[in-house]
Design a protein around this motif. Structure first.
Motif, mmCIF file in Angstrom:
data_model
loop_
_atom_site.group_PDB
_atom_site.id
_atom_site.type_symbol
_atom_site.label_atom_id
_atom_site.label_comp_id
_atom_site.label_asym_id
_atom_site.label_seq_id
_atom_site.Cartn_x
_atom_site.Cartn_y
_atom_site.Cartn_z
ATOM 1 N N SER A 98 -12.074 15.221 20.416
ATOM 2 C CA SER A 98 -12.867 15.477 21.653
ATOM 3 C C SER A 98 -11.910 16.082 22.865
ATOM 4 O O SER A 98 -12.434 16.846 23.384
ATOM 5 N N PHE A 99 -10.570 15.555 23.014
ATOM 6 C CA PHE A 99 -9.783 16.398 23.678
ATOM 7 C C PHE A 99 -9.466 17.743 23.538
ATOM 8 O O PHE A 99 -9.567 18.596 24.447
ATOM 9 N N LYS B 125 -15.471 15.996 33.862
ATOM 10 C CA LYS B 125 -15.456 17.368 33.503
ATOM 11 C C LYS B 125 -15.303 18.390 34.666
ATOM 12 O O LYS B 125 -16.336 18.001 35.514
ATOM 13 N N SER C 97 -11.531 20.172 15.709
ATOM 14 C CA SER C 97 -12.110 20.495 16.725
ATOM 15 C C SER C 97 -12.571 21.954 16.996
ATOM 16 O O SER C 97 -13.122 22.239 17.940
ATOM 17 N N GLU D 75 -11.409 19.714 21.862
ATOM 18 C CA GLU D 75 -12.710 20.506 21.919
ATOM 19 C C GLU D 75 -12.920 20.894 23.312
ATOM 20 O O GLU D 75 -13.592 21.952 23.902
ATOM 21 N N ASN D 76 -12.308 20.187 24.646
ATOM 22 C CA ASN D 76 -12.518 20.485 25.996
ATOM 23 C C ASN D 76 -11.303 21.317 26.520
ATOM 24 O O ASN D 76 -11.645 21.798 27.696
ATOM 25 N N GLY E 89 -11.837 12.862 29.488
ATOM 26 C CA GLY E 89 -13.363 12.937 29.077
ATOM 27 C C GLY E 89 -13.994 12.056 30.312
ATOM 28 O O GLY E 89 -15.501 12.428 30.100
ATOM 29 N N SER F 190 -1.076 18.475 25.989
ATOM 30 C CA SER F 190 -1.638 17.410 25.713
ATOM 31 C C SER F 190 -1.003 16.102 25.663
ATOM 32 O O SER F 190 -1.041 15.378 25.114
#
Length: 310
Positions: free
Chosen positions: A177-178, A309, A118, A180-181, A306, A209
């Motif tokens: 992806s999680f 956003k 990430s 990265e956000n 996701g 998380s």
């Protein structure tokens, strides 16, 4: 003030302006949608209810196809036969151990690898992601994998079951992806406080998380609980079999459990053989059915990751 407060709270509660009424089209849509979802849930539950009814039905009724969603000729002899079988419980224990150990290994690999991928500044990040995605479409094949497991001395061990499926690329990409956000400001603040990357990962990232971690745990545990093919390939000793392979042998007619169970209970082997598959299926599904309600809240949150956003 009370009226103002009630007015401000009403839109948040209904999602529509105060005093608005549902249109006829909206009511029709809601009714059709509700009926459709109920029918869909019924279709999903029908096989489970049928198997449950067969497990409590007599052999003659099952053979004659008389059992639908309600037991016919109620009996519990088959449950007594399966429960008294020591090999079933040994294989059951093996499945619990394989699932717990395999899920733990998979989560360590997935979370650490996903967190590394990430990071945009990681050198070779694109190459690593490409290698991971490549394995989704191509693999060495059945025979090379068998030769590899045998040459490593893993055959007839627990590791032959838990290691081949220890990392799912799909789960890896979802978790990447999680990560990265997640707001970078949190990591920057932790670095200012003196935390290293390991501390940031364990004390900042992982506690935030929980939803995605619970979802991944559910995915991995269900997959490993239901897996029998790796055990079928790499295990030769019955005392090492998982319960799913035990069930597979029953369905394939490669087990003498019915006869052994009949001898243990003094029953008729034909009667036990008729619905022993249904009984074993129910006993195999019970742990997953018991665990899922406790992680459902996190699972729903993880599925929605996701989708929104902001």
């Amino acid at each position: 003030m009370n009226e103002i407060g009630a007015t401000l709270r009403a839109p948040a509660r209904t999602g529509r302006p105060v005093g608005a009424r549902d249109s006829r089209a909206y009511k029709v849509f809601t009714s059709v949608n509700t009926i459709g979802l109920i029918a869909f849930c019924g279709l999903m539950l029908y096989p489970f209810v049928t198997v449950l009814a067969q497990s409590f039905s007599s052999a003659g009724a099952v053979k004659a196809g008389l059992v639908n969603i309600w037991p016919v000729g109620f009996n519990t002899d088959t449950y007594a036969a399966v429960i008294s079988n020591s090999m079933f419980w040994q294989n059951y224990r093996n499945t619990v151990v394989y699932t717990v150990v395999g899920t733990a290994i998979a989560m360590v690999l997935t979370t650490t690898f996903a967190y590394v991928l990430s990071k945009q500044h990681l050198r070779g990040r694109t190459v690593l992601i490409g290698i991971a995605i490549f394995t989704m479409f191509f693999n060495g094949g059945l025979v090379p994998n068998y030769v590899l497991i045998s040459s490593l001395g893993l055959k007839n061990t627990m590791w032959a079951v838990v290691l081949p499926g220890a990392l799912s690329v799909f789960n890896l990409l979802v978790m990447k992806s999680f990560f990265e956000n997640m707001p970078r400001e949190l990591e920057e603040a932790a670095q200012i406080d003196g935390l290293g990357w390991g501390g940031i990962f364990t004390r900042i990232v992982l506690p935030l998380s929980k939803a995605v971690i619970a979802t991944m745990i559910l995915f991995y545990s269900v997959a490993m609980w239901n897996d029998w093919f790796n055990a079928f390939l790499y295990l030769d000793k019955k005392e090492l079999f998982p319960v799913t392979l035990f069930l597979r042998n029953l369905i394939a007619g490669a087990s003498t459990t019915a006869t052994e169970g009949a001898a243990a209970t003094g029953g008729n082997s034909d009667a036990i053989a008729a619905n022993i598959q249904a009984v074993t299926m129910i006993l195999t599904m019970i742990p997953i059915l018991c665990v899922y309600p406790f992680v459902q809240r996190y699972f729903v949150s993880g599925v929605m990751l996701g989708s929104v956003k902001g």
